[in-house]
Scaffold this active site. Structure first.
Site, PDB file in Angstrom:
ATOM      1  N   THR A 263      40.712  38.252  47.951  1.00 35.69           N
ATOM      2  CA  THR A 263      40.441  39.676  48.430  1.00 35.69           C
ATOM      3  C   THR A 263      40.390  39.828  49.930  1.00 35.69           C
ATOM      4  O   THR A 263      40.911  40.684  50.590  1.00 35.69           O
ATOM      5  CB  THR A 263      39.494  40.264  47.621  1.00 35.69           C
ATOM      6  OG1 THR A 263      39.959  40.342  46.277  1.00 35.69           O
ATOM      7  CG2 THR A 263      39.265  41.883  48.052  1.00 35.69           C
TER       8      THR A 263
ATOM      9  N   LYS B  75      38.901  42.170  43.061  1.00 36.72           N
ATOM     10  CA  LYS B  75      37.970  41.358  42.606  1.00 36.72           C
ATOM     11  C   LYS B  75      38.412  39.680  42.665  1.00 36.72           C
ATOM     12  O   LYS B  75      37.963  38.973  41.908  1.00 36.72           O
ATOM     13  CB  LYS B  75      37.324  41.620  41.363  1.00 36.72           C
ATOM     14  CG  LYS B  75      36.933  42.959  41.224  1.00 36.72           C
ATOM     15  CD  LYS B  75      35.564  43.036  40.607  1.00 36.72           C
ATOM     16  CE  LYS B  75      35.182  44.626  40.519  1.00 36.72           C
ATOM     17  NZ  LYS B  75      34.625  45.002  41.583  1.00 36.72           N
ATOM     18  N   CYS B  76      39.180  39.341  43.542  1.00 36.72           N
ATOM     19  CA  CYS B  76      39.777  38.041  43.498  1.00 36.72           C
ATOM     20  C   CYS B  76      39.326  37.127  44.944  1.00 36.72           C
ATOM     21  O   CYS B  76      38.745  37.931  45.765  1.00 36.72           O
ATOM     22  CB  CYS B  76      41.371  38.233  43.835  1.00 36.72           C
ATOM     23  SG  CYS B  76      42.380  36.899  44.198  1.00 36.72           S
ATOM     24  N   GLY B  77      39.125  36.017  44.657  1.00 41.29           N
ATOM     25  CA  GLY B  77      38.708  34.989  45.777  1.00 41.29           C
ATOM     26  C   GLY B  77      39.519  35.477  46.925  1.00 41.29           C
ATOM     27  O   GLY B  77      39.212  35.119  48.120  1.00 41.29           O
TER      28      GLY B  77
END
Length: 160
Positions: free
Chosen positions: A39, A35-37
């Protein structure tokens, strides 16, 4: 054997994931999150793996929930997310800590005191290039994409 190759992790399915079979291979170790920018880097990691695996290269993704809770899922959630969204076929370990008092021994080796590239992991998708002998050859910022020319050149040099 090197300390890197002596390490045994846990895979997402709970089975042992020994690093000994990686002896003689070049490995990109990456702390990952769903759920990371950053990803979408999963896609470039998988492409690197596909492009170079037959030449002795591997990717090792290690989920971590230490950065803004960006890997909240269960082991099964992570496996499903990576397969369905990015077609990941490279090895994924179970969640571990990369910083702090409970830093996993692998990350003490990669970034701890006395390491070639010491210092806390700054965010998800920080990358360590480990040579065939288990020595850390390079460290790349989370913002350096896996398909950046600097990463590719380092991999190709290590594979020679």
């Amino acid at each position: 054997m090197s300390a890197f190759h002596d390490t045994v992790l846990k895979a997402l399915d709970g089975q042992d994931l020994p690093l000994a079979p990686l002896k003689g291979k070049v490995v990109l170790v990456v702390n990952v999150a769903s759920k990371c920018g950053l990803t979408p880097q999963y896609a470039a990691l998988e492409k690197l793996y596909q492009d170079y695996r037959d030449k002795g290269f591997s990717v090792l993704g290690l989920p971590c929930n230490q950065f803004a809770g960006q890997e909240p899922g269960t082991q099964e959630d992570i496996q499903t997310f990576c397969s369905v969204n990015y077609g990941v076929t490279f090895s994924l370990g179970s969640k571990l800590e990369v910083n702090g008092d409970h830093r996993h021994s692998l990350y003490r080796l990669l970034a701890g005191e006395g390491a070639e590239f010491p210092g806390d992991i700054t965010w998800n998708f920080e990358k360590f290039l480990v040579g065939k002998d288990g020595r850390v050859l390079a460290r790349f910022s989370p913002r350096t994409p896996p398909d950046d020319i600097s990463v590719i050149h380092a991999i190709e040099k290590a594979l020679k």
